[in-house]
Design an enzyme around this catalytic site. Structure first.
Site, PDB file in Angstrom:
ATOM      1  N   HIS A 298       1.009  -1.300   0.125  1.00 52.53           N
ATOM      2  CA  HIS A 298      -0.319  -0.051   0.292  1.00 52.53           C
ATOM      3  C   HIS A 298       0.879   1.104  -0.035  1.00 52.53           C
ATOM      4  O   HIS A 298       1.846   0.995   0.310  1.00 52.53           O
ATOM      5  CB  HIS A 298      -1.113  -0.337   1.067  1.00 52.53           C
ATOM      6  CG  HIS A 298      -0.043   0.211   2.678  1.00 52.53           C
ATOM      7  ND1 HIS A 298       0.329  -0.944   3.397  1.00 52.53           N
ATOM      8  CD2 HIS A 298      -0.029   1.102   3.355  1.00 52.53           C
ATOM      9  CE1 HIS A 298       0.403  -0.071   4.005  1.00 52.53           C
ATOM     10  NE2 HIS A 298       0.393   1.009   4.613  1.00 52.53           N
TER      11      HIS A 298
ATOM     12  N   GLU B  22      -3.603   3.416   1.426  1.00 54.47           N
ATOM     13  CA  GLU B  22      -4.102   3.325   2.829  1.00 54.47           C
ATOM     14  C   GLU B  22      -4.822   4.729   3.715  1.00 54.47           C
ATOM     15  O   GLU B  22      -3.496   5.978   2.510  1.00 54.47           O
ATOM     16  CB  GLU B  22      -3.048   2.598   4.014  1.00 54.47           C
ATOM     17  CG  GLU B  22      -2.708   4.303   5.246  1.00 54.47           C
ATOM     18  CD  GLU B  22      -2.028   3.419   5.744  1.00 54.47           C
ATOM     19  OE1 GLU B  22      -1.628   4.202   7.349  1.00 54.47           O
ATOM     20  OE2 GLU B  22      -1.800   2.685   5.502  1.00 54.47           O
TER      21      GLU B  22
ATOM     22  N   HIS C 266       2.310  11.477  -7.364  1.00 58.36           N
ATOM     23  CA  HIS C 266       0.428  11.189  -7.193  1.00 58.36           C
ATOM     24  C   HIS C 266       0.728   9.454  -7.682  1.00 58.36           C
ATOM     25  O   HIS C 266       1.460   9.453  -7.823  1.00 58.36           O
ATOM     26  CB  HIS C 266       0.313  11.959  -8.856  1.00 58.36           C
ATOM     27  CG  HIS C 266       1.002  11.036 -10.245  1.00 58.36           C
ATOM     28  ND1 HIS C 266       2.138  11.593 -10.698  1.00 58.36           N
ATOM     29  CD2 HIS C 266       1.491   9.841 -10.543  1.00 58.36           C
ATOM     30  CE1 HIS C 266       2.972  10.420 -11.384  1.00 58.36           C
ATOM     31  NE2 HIS C 266       1.935   9.747 -11.576  1.00 58.36           N
TER      32      HIS C 266
ATOM     33  N   GLU D 112      -3.101  10.087 -10.959  1.00 59.04           N
ATOM     34  CA  GLU D 112      -2.712  10.120 -12.545  1.00 59.04           C
ATOM     35  C   GLU D 112      -4.094   9.657 -13.023  1.00 59.04           C
ATOM     36  O   GLU D 112      -4.645   8.664 -12.524  1.00 59.04           O
ATOM     37  CB  GLU D 112      -2.069  10.193 -12.684  1.00 59.04           C
ATOM     38  CG  GLU D 112      -1.416  10.116 -14.700  1.00 59.04           C
ATOM     39  CD  GLU D 112      -0.225   9.499 -14.877  1.00 59.04           C
ATOM     40  OE1 GLU D 112       0.619   9.109 -15.782  1.00 59.04           O
ATOM     41  OE2 GLU D 112       0.515   8.873 -13.813  1.00 59.04           O
TER      42      GLU D 112
END
Length: 178
Positions: A26, A93, A120, A166
């Site tokens: 994550h 998260e 990003h 994105e």
């Protein structure tokens, strides 16, 4: 032989044996108001909350979100689901430090203002034009639309905390960077 890696200066040719089984699980973003962020990520991007963990002694909560396949069996029992969540790939998260939602002036650094750092996260979509229409219908802020700039067929939107996301359609990107 199956694909291993592109070779560039600094890339190790062989995967170290000690890293076998490592999974990128994550990435974490801090959010001011979890209700606003959870609405955005669940309603606009279709993510589901796999698990929420509260840490009252440290005054923060963690929300783990993903897009599990509809037929995927996600464990119902909390402990099993927590273990399962930490074994997955591509989890987002969201960390909420309690009380930030009460401060009208509170704001996290989005990584794209100076000094730049974090850039990003990215979502791939099956139809970029349809996704752009969906984002417009939901009044999502754009950093860049697909037709703008030198890099076509790539969009950037902002989440409620100003983090850039994105948006790509993989089938449009075969020639990217060539």
């Amino acid at each position: 032989m199956s694909f291993q890696t592109e070779m560039h200066p600094g890339v190790t040719a062989d995967v170290p044996v000690a890293t076998r089984g490592f999974v990128f699980n994550h990435s974490m973003l801090r959010v001011k108001d979890p209700a606003v962020s959870l609405d955005f990520y669940s309603r606009v991007l279709g993510m589901r909350v796999l698990r929420k963990l509260d840490f009252p002694e440290m005054k923060f909560s963690l929300y783990f979100l993903a897009r599990p396949d509809e037929q995927e069996a996600v464990p119902e029992e909390e402990g099993a689901r927590t273990s399962w969540t930490f074994s997955q790939r591509g989890i987002l998260e969201l960390t909420h430090n309690w009380g930030t939602e009460q401060d009208p002036d509170f704001r996290y650094h989005d990584g794209n203002a100076q000094p730049q750092g974090f850039g990003h996260i990215c979502f791939s979509v099956p139809d970029l034009a349809a996704a752009v229409r969906w984002f417009d219908e939901n009044k999502v802020d754009f950093v860049k639309r697909p037709e703008q700039g030198k890099m076509k067929d790539v969009a950037f939107i902002k989440d409620p905390d100003g983090y850039w996301i994105e948006i790509v359609q993989p089938s449009l990107l075969a020639g990217l960077g060539r």
